[in-house]
Design an enzyme around this catalytic site. Structure first.
Site, PDB file in Angstrom:
ATOM      1  CG  HIS A  32      -7.116  10.667 -11.707  1.00  0.00           C
ATOM      2  ND1 HIS A  32      -8.074   9.931 -12.353  1.00  0.00           N
ATOM      3  CD2 HIS A  32      -6.130   9.815 -11.366  1.00  0.00           C
ATOM      4  CE1 HIS A  32      -7.664   8.658 -12.406  1.00  0.00           C
ATOM      5  NE2 HIS A  32      -6.497   8.568 -11.806  1.00  0.00           N
ATOM      6  CG  ASP A  58      -3.197   4.665 -11.415  1.00  0.00           C
ATOM      7  OD1 ASP A  58      -3.991   5.067 -10.549  1.00  0.00           O
ATOM      8  OD2 ASP A  58      -3.495   4.608 -12.618  1.00  0.00           O
TER       9      ASP A  58
END
Ligand code: 1DF
Ligand code: MN
Length: 380
Positions: A221, A340
């Protein structure tokens, strides 16, 4: 996991998805609000794969960093969320990140309102990677325990990627083993560099080795660019998700391909968010310029590593043209849907994939089949 096994399993879950679809259509309203689609749209199981959370202990520790370490890249965003004076956007992010700790029903309500079946949860960026090693190791354990509690409590609504502290690779491996073998979590998240170092460095190999041995994907990430690359991102506030995150994380992925480190870990699965952090768009040129014949460290073409070792998600890129490009370039069996949360809102992320101009088979794979296969999530 070999590409052959992947391909076979992919075909299997696509077939299973087709059957599940018939089942849903035949059942009509299946007694759950989630089964009812706005506008009578075809129902899919929806597994969102880059969904963030925090816990009060980590939020507090990040708050401490905002008061003591102003000179670190990405501090503006951290201060917005964890500082004392929070603008409305920072407050919104913070409430979303801490909603599970406060009351899981809040997040479930948002999921239900938009037909999201499951969040694959991960401790939000930068995880524990800005803390000293001892703090990082102990907060990673607390975060993973809390995460496992939510997954245990709501096994059909939450799955989880475990956190670890790369600052101490040996203890990181212990936590990775505990997270999979004892807590039953579905993989790992790492927020790109740690103290400006990347995972291709030899001292981090045990982490790659553990992920491979545990057959658990490593989701790389984003976080703000490392000190060595951050300067031209600073003055226009580009260190964050607008551009810096993608450049940092795409560079991390390219380092894994071009260092040759993946020759050591052929069965490691790496996941990239944000439609692959621009790497899919670069594959042709990476192969042309980065061929092993040019006297490089990589034994294979960059795209050979990418095809063998990488999956991508759609987090934060709700662009049907980019999606179709990636399907054509790397295949629908390598793409997973993500929202997200709480950084992106749920409704547009769901609508993007509901309305994507792609086949029903590919939509089922991207909405849930690939995530089930790659993260070992039990099919519904
Ligand atoms: C943002 C975006 C923040 C993402 C994130 O974590 C994050 C943002 C602090 O919009 O500021 O994970 N993202 O993945 O795009
Ligand atoms: Mn994210």
């Amino acid at each position: 996991m070999s590409i052959n096994r992947r391909t076979l399993l992919g075909a299997f879950s696509a077939a299973a998805a087709g059957l599940a679809g018939l089942g849903n259509a035949a059942m009509g309203v299946a007694g759950s609000a989630r089964a009812q689609e706005a506008g009578g749209r075809r129902n899919y199981r929806r597994i969102a794969t880059e969904e963030a959370f925090s816990i009060p202990e980590v939020a507090e520790a990040l708050g401490h960093i905002t008061r003591t370490a102003w000179d670190v890249p990405g501090m503006r965003l951290l201060d917005m969320i964890y500082g004392e004076e929070r603008p409305p956007l920072g407050q919104r992010f913070r409430s979303g990140l801490l909603d599970l700790a406060a009351n899981p029903a809040d997040r479930l309500q948002t999921m239900d309102a938009h037909g999201v079946d499951m969040h694959l949860l991960s401790l939000t960026s930068p995880g524990v990677q800005m803390f000293d090693a001892d703090t990082a190791v102990s907060l990673a354990r607390v975060a993973n325990d809390r995460l496992a509690d939510w997954v245990r409590q709501y096994p059909d609504r939450f799955a989880g990627l475990a956190t670890f502290a790369p600052q101490d690779p040996e203890r990181a491996v212990q936590e990775m083993e505990r997270a999979v073998n004892t807590l039953g979590l579905n993989g790992f998240v790492v927020n790109s560099h740690t103290n400006d170092e990347y995972l291709d460095e030899r001292k981090y190999w045990p982490i790659l080795e553990a992920a491979e041995a545990l057959n658990a994907p490593l989701y790389i990430h984003p976080r703000a660019p490392s000190a060595g690359m951050v300067a031209p991102f600073q003055d226009y506030n580009l260190t964050g998700a607008v551009w810096g995150y993608g450049m940092e994380t795409g560079t991390h992925a390219v380092r894994l391909m071009m260092s040759g480190v993946l020759d050591q870990f052929p069965d490691l699965t790496v996941v990239l968010g944000h439609m692959g952090e621009a790497v899919p768009f670069w594959l042709w040129r990476l192969d042309f310029m980065g061929a092993p014949s040019r006297g490089r460290a990589n034994k294979r073409l960059p795209s050979a590593y990418f095809d063998r070792n990488f999956m991508i998600t759609t987090s934060g890129v709700e662009d049907p043209i980019a999606l179709r490009y990636c399907i054509e370039k790397i295949g629908a069996d390598r793409i997973m849907w993500a929202i997200d949360y709480p950084y992106q809102t749920t409704e547009p992320a769901v609508r993007f994939m509901n309305e994507a101009p792609i086949s029903e088979k590919n939509k089922a794979a991207i909405f849930h089949g690939n995530a089930e296969r790659v993260f070992g999530i039990k099919a519904a």
